[in-house]
Enzyme design. Structure first.
Site, short mmCIF file in Angstrom:
data_model
loop_
_atom_site.label_atom_id
_atom_site.label_comp_id
_atom_site.label_asym_id
_atom_site.label_seq_id
_atom_site.Cartn_x
_atom_site.Cartn_y
_atom_site.Cartn_z
CG HIS A 1 -6.10 2.15 4.93
ND1 HIS A 1 -5.68 3.14 5.79
CD2 HIS A 1 -5.10 1.24 4.87
CE1 HIS A 1 -4.46 2.82 6.23
NE2 HIS A 1 -4.09 1.69 5.69
CD GLU B 1 -3.77 -2.20 7.34
OE1 GLU B 1 -2.64 -2.46 6.92
OE2 GLU B 1 -4.38 -1.16 7.05
N GLY C 1 4.68 1.46 4.86
CA GLY C 1 6.03 2.03 4.77
C GLY C 1 7.07 1.11 4.12
CG ASN D 1 -1.75 1.21 1.36
OD1 ASN D 1 -1.83 2.02 0.44
ND2 ASN D 1 -2.38 1.38 2.52
CD1 TRP D 2 3.88 1.19 -2.82
CD2 TRP D 2 3.96 2.46 -4.67
NE1 TRP D 2 4.79 0.62 -3.68
CE2 TRP D 2 4.86 1.38 -4.82
CE3 TRP D 2 3.83 3.39 -5.70
CZ2 TRP D 2 5.63 1.22 -5.97
CZ3 TRP D 2 4.60 3.23 -6.84
CH2 TRP D 2 5.49 2.15 -6.98
CE LYS D 3 -0.39 3.40 4.74
NZ LYS D 3 -0.34 3.57 6.17
N GLY E 1 2.06 2.51 10.94
CA GLY E 1 3.06 3.58 10.81
C GLY E 1 3.70 3.98 12.13
CB SER F 1 4.66 -1.56 12.18
OG SER F 1 4.24 -0.23 12.43
CD GLU G 1 -3.20 5.75 6.51
OE1 GLU G 1 -3.11 5.75 5.26
OE2 GLU G 1 -2.35 5.23 7.25
#
Ligand code: PGA
Length: 243
Positions: A95, A163, A227, A11-13, A169, A205, A97
């Protein structure tokens, strides 16, 4: 699920750039030629480029979000069909976010999942509790799962991603005992209420240093990586840690 077939999802976000795509894909072509079930979810404007660049590989392209409508006056949104026609086969929905920063509700997430499945996309449906909710994770996850999957009868293209928000993160990873316990709870809840088995990925993470022990857990069907997925070297190391 066989160890080697577990999903490795990037997941590159809102990270990386067009110039990173050929470099990333070239590395995968060289070092991950025979690795299966790799998915890279890129920013939506990059879907087409990533999909074309990775055409001759086993790597699949994913989106990180989309709207539930086919078309219309929804400035700034993209439809499931647009995602699909750009070359994505997967889409992340719900997600944390999206839930926390953009206020997505279980009801909206449910409509998005349904619309994406209708066009034939595979959905990676994220659930997870915040730090404050940790002690009541069961009721939080049950609500997210049941409301998110309301009236969805065919779950064959749905993958759940657990998650814990406090582990995203932050460098904090849930213990393997915690992951196992929550994954079994998610699988049991879906089985009891919908009568089917769903694959469950772990995210939060995940990195080359901890992926071996996480992927070795029976209840873990793969990982969703933020990440540590930005660099192909780390992503491939995690894929290789499937053994
Ligand atoms: P992280 O993100 O690996 O950077 O914790 C995971 C995710 O949010 O999907």
């Amino acid at each position: 699920m066989k160890q080697k077939e577990k999903y490795i999802v990037a997941n590159w976000k809102m990270n990386n750039d067009f110039s990173d795509i050929p470099v990333f894909v070239k590395y995968l072509k060289k070092y991950a030629k025979n690795q299966d079930n790799l998915v890279v979810c890129v920013p939506s404007v990059m879907i087409k480029t990533f999909a074309e660049e990775s055409k001759k590989t086993l790597v699949e392209t994913g989106a990180q979000n989309c709207y539930f409508k086919d078309k219309g006056a929804f400035t700034g949104e993209i439809s499931p069909n647009m995602v699909k026609s750009a070359g994505a086969t997967y889409v992340i929905i719900g997600h944390s976010e999206r839930r926390q920063i953009f206020g997505e509700t279980n009801e909206l997430i449910n409509r998005k999942i349904s619309a994406c499945l209708t066009v034939g996309l595979k959905v990676i449906f994220c659930v997870g509790e915040t730090l404050e909710e940790k002690s009541k994770y069961k009721s939080v996850l049950k609500k997210q799962l049941l409301e998110g999957l309301t009236a969805i009868n065919d779950l064959s293209n749905v993958i759940v991603a657990y998650e814990p928000v406090w582990a995203i993160g932050t460098g904090k990873v849930a213990t393997t005992a915690d992951i196992e316990k929550v994954h079994l709870y998610i699988k049991d809840t879906v089985k009891e209420n919908m009568g089917v088995d769903v694959p469950v990925l772990y995210g939060g993470s995940v990195k080359p240093l901890n992926s071996t022990e996480i992927l070795a857990l029976d209840s873990v069907d793969g990982v969703l990586i933020g990440g540590a997925s930005l660099k192909a070297e780390d992503f491939v190391k995690i894929a290789e840690s499937r053994g």
